[in-house]
Every structure is written in structure tokens, then in C-alpha cells.
Design a protein around this motif. Structure first.
Motif, PDB file in Angstrom:
ATOM      1  N   ALA A  38     -49.345 -31.320 -91.514  1.00 36.65           N
ATOM      2  CA  ALA A  38     -50.381 -32.343 -91.677  1.00 36.65           C
ATOM      3  C   ALA A  38     -49.793 -33.751 -91.667  1.00 36.65           C
ATOM      4  O   ALA A  38     -50.514 -34.717 -91.407  1.00 36.65           O
ATOM      5  N   GLY A  39     -48.499 -33.864 -91.959  1.00 34.82           N
ATOM      6  CA  GLY A  39     -47.881 -35.183 -92.007  1.00 34.82           C
ATOM      7  C   GLY A  39     -48.168 -35.928 -93.299  1.00 34.82           C
ATOM      8  O   GLY A  39     -47.849 -37.117 -93.430  1.00 34.82           O
TER       9      GLY A  39
ATOM     10  N   VAL B 107     -42.353 -26.106 -85.728  1.00 33.37           N
ATOM     11  CA  VAL B 107     -43.514 -25.305 -86.138  1.00 33.37           C
ATOM     12  C   VAL B 107     -44.715 -25.626 -85.261  1.00 33.37           C
ATOM     13  O   VAL B 107     -45.491 -24.733 -84.887  1.00 33.37           O
ATOM     14  N   GLY B 108     -44.881 -26.875 -84.920  1.00 30.76           N
ATOM     15  CA  GLY B 108     -45.968 -27.252 -84.021  1.00 30.76           C
ATOM     16  C   GLY B 108     -45.856 -26.573 -82.676  1.00 30.76           C
ATOM     17  O   GLY B 108     -46.843 -26.083 -82.115  1.00 30.76           O
TER      18      GLY B 108
ATOM     19  N   ILE C 262     -52.338 -30.885 -84.079  1.00 31.82           N
ATOM     20  CA  ILE C 262     -51.022 -30.852 -83.441  1.00 31.82           C
ATOM     21  C   ILE C 262     -51.211 -31.330 -82.008  1.00 31.82           C
ATOM     22  O   ILE C 262     -51.912 -30.686 -81.220  1.00 31.82           O
ATOM     23  N   ASP C 263     -50.610 -32.466 -81.688  1.00 30.57           N
ATOM     24  CA  ASP C 263     -50.811 -33.099 -80.375  1.00 30.57           C
ATOM     25  C   ASP C 263     -52.303 -33.278 -80.091  1.00 30.57           C
ATOM     26  O   ASP C 263     -52.796 -32.970 -78.990  1.00 30.57           O
TER      27      ASP C 263
ATOM     28  N   MET D 290     -37.564 -32.694 -87.327  1.00 30.91           N
ATOM     29  CA  MET D 290     -37.392 -31.647 -86.310  1.00 30.91           C
ATOM     30  C   MET D 290     -38.205 -30.403 -86.671  1.00 30.91           C
ATOM     31  O   MET D 290     -38.763 -29.727 -85.794  1.00 30.91           O
ATOM     32  N   SER D 291     -38.306 -30.091 -87.965  1.00 24.94           N
ATOM     33  CA  SER D 291     -39.043 -28.905 -88.415  1.00 24.94           C
ATOM     34  C   SER D 291     -40.524 -29.022 -88.072  1.00 24.94           C
ATOM     35  O   SER D 291     -41.162 -28.037 -87.665  1.00 24.94           O
ATOM     36  N   ARG D 292     -41.097 -30.229 -88.247  1.00 20.51           N
ATOM     37  CA  ARG D 292     -42.506 -30.411 -87.891  1.00 20.51           C
ATOM     38  C   ARG D 292     -42.709 -30.129 -86.404  1.00 20.51           C
ATOM     39  O   ARG D 292     -43.689 -29.470 -86.002  1.00 20.51           O
TER      40      ARG D 292
END
Length: 494
Positions: free
Chosen positions: A20-21, A180-181, A45-46, A175-177
Motif C-alpha cells: 500500500a505504500g 511482491v508487486g 499496483i501500477d 526492492m521488496s515492494r
């Protein structure tokens, strides 16, 4: 729709916040789950919206069976809810990277094989890997272990999701976000929504494999042999909710069962000269839950004589032992026709609430035949509740209904909704465990019931012993001992 599943403390809520950020799901640094029920989150996501569900974390079934059962029940309910909304696209299984828990295989098989019938793809998400030089090294080291355990998964991501780490790990967090995305986008293009099959809708008790139904014994075998659960815990996973329905003949119990089932499964009759001679069990389902309803033999007017008294004992004894086999009593439904509060009504209440269940099971009063109530059906209770209190009849809740469809479709529909609502209120997650009786309670029950119905007159020991052996199936020694205890007003353990 995507479903997050995890071992307690693996960090799935943090993964949701990562996607979600921002913080949308509450996280904990301890070992207690903050997700006490499943929660839904919208994540983009995008610029593509996704719906992600956060479930209750799984406790170790060996040391915390209560928390484990709660999590399984929660996941089961969510699966049924998502079935109605179109299905599940992907299971994201979070595992804490520092150590694969010893119960991983049990949890995996229970969820992937049993609950989702091997029809929903699984993606592994390993968390807490900020200390790795290259986070994907964790997967390289553990890949062979997953293969040996025959864990089926379609994708994986090795990440860190903790946002309060040392600044040097910030790059790995970002990088993890991304990782997973990418995983979610890849799988969203490949999978079809899964809808539940027969197994998740309920367990059919049948011994005929030719019918195509899955038997309770079959499911129990999967949970114990394949998933590694102990027999008692496996039985708890698949148990239905047990409801005891009682009331006088003519109160509308059979019609109430049909109302709960949404169809006619019990033949009704107005012939009061042919009373029910034994309790009957009916398995019904509504709102995604399965219930075993036990329709009992009620106490009738005039005051019972000794033969009828022994019939009541026989039926109470067999019901108690059946419910011990069926894992206890969750709820009592007291069905009565709208009328004045009589001695027999009070006797029925005392029999089941006080003597049979030791005042430890919630009791719901269901008042029937209210289709002609001038205004709201619940007005009847408002006018009469003080009469119940005067008779010391206290209930957890009530429902004023009609079981007659005919010329009262609106009131029938209100009743059809009211009964499931009140049943769910007192059998839902968080309610106390089902209550179990026993032989000691049975002795006490018979002693008190005898006092209630026949005063100081005591049945002959010989006739009591004969009835207990021939009709109740007790051994002679046990029957003699039980008869002596009843005769002497004792209520000790057999």
C-alpha cells in the motif's frame, strides 16, 4: 482477489503495508496476532486495483489449539464469503525467513489441500530477510527442502517488509515492494478464480462411497494422516455446531426446523395423540455454517406418571451420550406456541436449562404462531416477558416468529431471517466452547427430575434397574449402582 495466509508472526500485515505504500494494517512486534478476524484492503499496483485479504495468523496447533482452531475457522468463513464474491485468485503464504516452522507442512496441507482443494495456486513470501546479502539466497538454500516436502507453489518472493529498520536496509525495502508487486501481477494474468467444491461446504455423514459424498471418516483421515493433526483436534476442525431444540408437542418444532433449513426436511403433524418417541437429528446449513439440530421429546401435560418418567430418562440418557460423541452442546432453542406461561412450560425449561445443561448453555426462546399479531410480532414478547421472569424463566435472547408461509409471506420472510441471525449471534466465533455433560450430570438430572415430577415417591429399585438394562443398554452392575444413587439422592460420578 488475493488471500494472505501465514504462521503467526511472519509479517503479513507488514507486507500489506509494503504494497500500500503506507500503514493500512496494524502490525505487532510480539507474538500475539492483531488480526482477530479477516480484513480486506484495496491496493493499487501500477495503477491496477487489487483486493487483498489479511487473515488471522496461525498458532502452533500443538501448544495453542484454541488459537489454531480460531484461525482455521476464520479462513474457512472467508473462503465461503469469497466464493460468493467470485472466488480466490492466489494464496500468498508468508513464512518468516529466519526459520521455517516445524508446523509449516501441517498448515500448508490443511489450507492448500483440505480447505482450498488444491485448486488455488500458492505463492511463497519469505519475510525478515534484510540481513541477507542477496535476499533471494534464502530461496536458493531452501528450495530443495520444499521439493522434498512436495510443497506445490507457483511463485515466490524473498523480501523485507519492516519499515522501521536501519536506513541501510531502505533499498531492500523498496526492492521488496517491487518484487511482491511483480509476483501479484504475474499471477493475476495466469490464474482463474477458484470457487469452492463440496468439501468446503460441509461434511456429509455417509458410509456409501458410491454416492460421491465425502464422509466424515474420510475427512478425519485426511486431517490426521495427511495433515498430521491429532484426532481430537481434527474432530474439532470439522465438527458441526450442535443445537438442542425442545418444547411441547404442537409448539411448531418441526416447522421451525423446516424454516431454518429453507425447505421441508421434517414431516409436520397436528396429531398430538402420536408424540415423538425419541429425539431426532437433522443436519441443516445456512449462511455458510453447518448445524446439527437435535429435536427432542418434550414433557407433556398431564403430570408424568412413572412409565413416561422412565421414557424421559431413557431419551435424556441417549441424547446426552450422543452429544458427548458429537462434541457437546452449543445452543438450546426453546420452542413454544404463543400462549400463557404454564407449569409444563416451566418444567420443560428447568429440564433442559437447569438439569440437563447445568445452566451453562445459552438458551433462545422461540415463540411461534404469531402470524396474527396485530402489529409487530415482537410486541407479544413485550407484553408477556414479565410473566416469564415471574416463573424464573430467563433466556439469553428470543425470536417472535411464524412458521406459516400461506397468507403471511412477509412475516414468514421476517422469521426466516430472524432465526439464523439469533442462532449466529450465540454460536459465532468468540463464543464459549460447546458444553459437555456426563454420567455424573445424568445421575443428578434424574434425581432432580424425579423430585420435580413425582415428589417424594421413589421408583422401585428392581423396576428401575430392569428398565436401565433392557431399554438403555446399561450393564447390570452399572444399572444397579445408578438405581441405588437415584434412590438415595446421590449424584456422584459413576
Amino acid at each position: 482477489m488475493f488471500l494472505f495466509l501465514e504462521k503467526l508472526g511472519a509479517g503479513k500485515s507488514s507486507v500489506i503495508n509494503l504494497l500500500a505504500g503506507r500503514q493500512v494494517a496494524e502490525t505487532s512486534s510480539g507474538h500475539e496476532s492483531l488480526t482477530l478476524h479477516y480484513d480486506a484492503y484495496g491496493v493499487a499496483i501500477d495503477d491496477v486495483p487489487y483486493r487483498i485479504y489479511d487473515t488471522t495468523g496461525f498458532d502452533d496447533y500443538r501448544t495453542h489449539p484454541g488459537g489454531f482452531l480460531y484461525a482455521i475457522t476464520d479462513a474457512h468463513k472467508l473462503a465461503k464469503e469469497l466464493h460468493e464474491k467470485g472466488g480466490v485468485s492466489l494464496l500468498l503464504y508468508c513464512v518468516k525467513g529466519d526459520r521455517i516452522p516445524s508446523t509449516f507442512i501441517t498448515d500448508y496441507r490443511l489450507l492448500y489441500e483440505f480447505l482450498f482443494e488444491e485448486k488455488v495456486p500458492v505463492a511463497l513470501v519469505a519475510t525478515h530477510l534484510e540481513g541477507e546479502d542477496h535476499m533471494d539466497d534464502w530461496y536458493t538454500r531452501n528450495k530443495e527442502w520444499f521439493e522434498r516436502q512436495e510443497v506445490k507453489y507457483v511463485d515466490h518472493a524473498c523480501i523485507t517488509a519492516a519499515d522501521n529498520l536501519d536506513p541501510k536496509y531502505r533499498k531492500k525495502y523498496d526492492m521488496s515492494r517491487i518484487e511482491v508487486g511483480k509476483l501479484i501481477r504475474r499471477q493475476a494474468r495466469r490464474v482463474e478464480h477458484w470457487n469452492q467444491g463440496n468439501l468446503s461446504h460441509g461434511i456429509e455423514e455417509t458410509d456409501d462411497s458410491s454416492t460421491g459424498h465425502v464422509s466424515r471418516a474420510d475427512v478425519l483421515g485426511v486431517l490426521t494422516k495427511r495433515c498430521g493433526l491429532g484426532e481430537s483436534l481434527a474432530k474439532a476442525v470439522i465438527r458441526n455446531i450442535n443445537i438442542v431444540l425442545f418444547g411441547q408437542a404442537g409448539a411448531g418444532k418441526d416447522s421451525l426446523i423446516n424454516l431454518m433449513a429453507g425447505k421441508d426436511i421434517v414431516g409436520t403433524s397436528m396429531d398430538l395423540k402420536s408424540p415423538k418417541l425419541h429425539w431426532q437429528k437433522y443436519t441443516i446449513a445456512f449462511d455458510g455454517e453447518s448445524y446439527d439440530v437435535f429435536d427432542t421429546v418434550g414433557l407433556e401435560e398431564p403430570q408424568l406418571g412413572m412409565p413416561q418418567f422412565l421414557d424421559a430418562i431413557e431419551n435424556a440418557y441417549s441424547l446426552i451420550h450422543e452429544l458427548e460423541r458429537q462434541d457437546g452442546i452449543d445452543l438450546l432453542l426453546f420452542c413454544m406456541r404463543a400462549c400463557s406461561v404454564t407449569i409444563t412450560l416451566q418444567t420443560n425449561y428447568l429440564l433442559f436449562n437447569e438439569f440437563l445443561c447445568d445452566k451453562k448453555v445459552p438458551i433462545i426462546l422461540v415463540i411461534t404462531h404469531l402470524e396474527n399479531e396485530p402489529r409487530d410480532m415482537d410486541d407479544w414478547w413485550k407484553r408477556n416477558r414479565e410473566n416469564f421472569y415471574d416463573r424464573e424463566i430467563f433466556v439469553a435472547s428470543h425470536a417472535c416468529i411464524t412458521t406459516i408461509r400461506g397468507n403471511f409471506p412477509r412475516r414468514y420472510e421476517e422469521s426466516r431471517i430472524a432465526i439464523p441471525n439469533v442462532v449466529k449471534e450465540f454460536t459465532a466465533d468468540g463464543q464459549k466452547h460447546a458444553w459437555k455433560g456426563g454420567d455424573d450430570l445424568f445421575v443428578s438430572f434424574m434425581r432432580k427430575l424425579r423430585e420435580l415430577l413425582v415428589g417424594n415417591r421413589k421408583p422401585a429399585r428392581k423396576s428401575m434397574t430392569s428398565r436401565l438394562t433392557k431399554r438403555c443398554g446399561m450393564s447390570l452392575d452399572v444399572a444397579k449402582l445408578l438405581a441405588d444413587r437415584i434412590k438415595n439422592d446421590e449424584a456422584e460420578l459413576l
